[in-house]
Write an enzyme that holds these catalytic residues in place. Structure first.
Site, PDB file in Angstrom:
ATOM      1  CG  ASP A  64      -1.902   1.183   1.196  1.00  0.00           C
ATOM      2  OD1 ASP A  64      -2.658   1.279   0.203  1.00  0.00           O
ATOM      3  OD2 ASP A  64      -1.898   2.000   2.123  1.00  0.00           O
ATOM      4  CB  SER A  65       0.167   4.705  -1.026  1.00  0.00           C
ATOM      5  OG  SER A  65      -1.064   4.897  -0.352  1.00  0.00           O
ATOM      6  CD  GLU A 121      -0.660   7.329   5.796  1.00  0.00           C
ATOM      7  OE1 GLU A 121       0.358   7.276   6.511  1.00  0.00           O
ATOM      8  OE2 GLU A 121      -1.035   6.376   5.078  1.00  0.00           O
ATOM      9  CB  CYS A 141      -2.915   1.001  -2.980  1.00  0.00           C
ATOM     10  SG  CYS A 141      -2.901   2.748  -3.494  1.00  0.00           S
ATOM     11  N   GLY A 150      -2.752   9.258  -4.370  1.00  0.00           N
ATOM     12  CA  GLY A 150      -3.948   9.651  -5.100  1.00  0.00           C
ATOM     13  C   GLY A 150      -3.877  10.987  -5.801  1.00  0.00           C
ATOM     14  CB  CYS A 152      -9.276   5.175  -0.413  1.00  0.00           C
ATOM     15  SG  CYS A 152      -7.647   5.519   0.307  1.00  0.00           S
ATOM     16  CB  THR A 198      -4.332   5.272  -6.127  1.00  0.00           C
ATOM     17  OG1 THR A 198      -5.250   6.121  -5.417  1.00  0.00           O
ATOM     18  CG2 THR A 198      -3.589   6.094  -7.161  1.00  0.00           C
TER      19      THR A 198
END
Length: 249
Positions: free
Chosen positions: A7-8, A151, A70, A40, A181, A72
């Protein structure tokens, strides 16, 4: 089976938790690109470059498959990842759509709201697939501010409430909110409450169901250890993992 999860940032932990609780996997290896989150708001070429760097990392590990947690990346770079990977790579888009299709008590007249990053919404990937299923009332909005909020572990409080009001105040109440998301399940209860109990679709749960169907997996592991890696600030990733209830973190 040992599975890698990419994942990001921290959002993919919501998918990792579902994979861990499923009992279908012997071990999980999680990598979050926390140094470059969010994805994103970045262009396709940049996201693809980051995604292929992740593939290079996982190619050097002993995981049996890779889950791209993820949205995106799943809508912009999945095909490129599959071409460069030495193991199967699965995205979260198709499982999420399948979960909507299988949701009980929902017919084609239900109002569906898709919330995701700007890249995912602009791709039209969810909208096209959901409309192809016959749903008539589909709204899709980009809600990028939710990513840094998650985050920063602001899972409740005035900042989250004001951001939801900013995005949602003029919308007709949906019957289902598709969380496009993987960061968003961490604030799913707050989103459901804002819409007076609207149902939410969680990519992690959808991914487990889809993998069981596609790979014929069974639940035979009582414990699934997870290793957490990040490109920056792994301690923050570990704190979110504990908040989300991942065992063994």
């Amino acid at each position: 089976m040992k599975v890698g999860v990419f994942d990001s940032g921290v959002g993919g932990l919501t998918v990792a938790r579902s994979l861990q609780q499923s009992g279908c996997f012997s071990e999980l290896l999680y990598y979050g690109d926390t140094a470059r989150v969010p994805y994103g708001n970045k262009d396709k070429n940049t996201v693809t470059r980051y995604a292929l760097e992740a593939v290079e990392f996982f190619n050097g590990t002993d995981v049996d498959c890779l889950v791209v947690a993820c949205n995106t990346v799943s809508v912009t770079a999945l095909a490129a990842m599959q071409q460069q990977s030495n193991k199967p790579v699965y995205g979260v888009l198709e499982p999420g759509v399948l979960a909507l299709q299988q949701l009980e008590g929902i017919d084609n007249d239900a109002r569906i709201l898709i919330i995701a990053t700007r890249s995912t919404i602009n791709s039209g990937a969810y909208q096209q697939r959901i409309q192809a299923l016959g749903f008539h009332c589909v709204d899709a909005i980009a809600t990028p501010l939710f990513v840094p909020i998650v985050e920063e572990a602001l899972f409740e409080g005035p900042i989250l409430r004001e951001t939801m009001h900013h995005y949602f105040s003029e919308l007709v109440k949906p019957d289902v909110v598709l969380l496009g998301c993987t960061h968003f399940p961490l604030i799913a209860p707050q989103i459901a409450d804002y819409f007076d109990g609207a149902k939410t679709i969680h990519s992690g749960e959808a991914m487990v169901a889809w993998l069981k169907q596609e790979l014929g997996l069974t639940n035979h592991f009582s414990q699934t250890p997870i290793q957490l890696l990040a490109s920056e600030n792994v301690e923050a990733l570990q704190r979110t993992a504990k908040h989300w209830g991942l065992a063994g973190t």
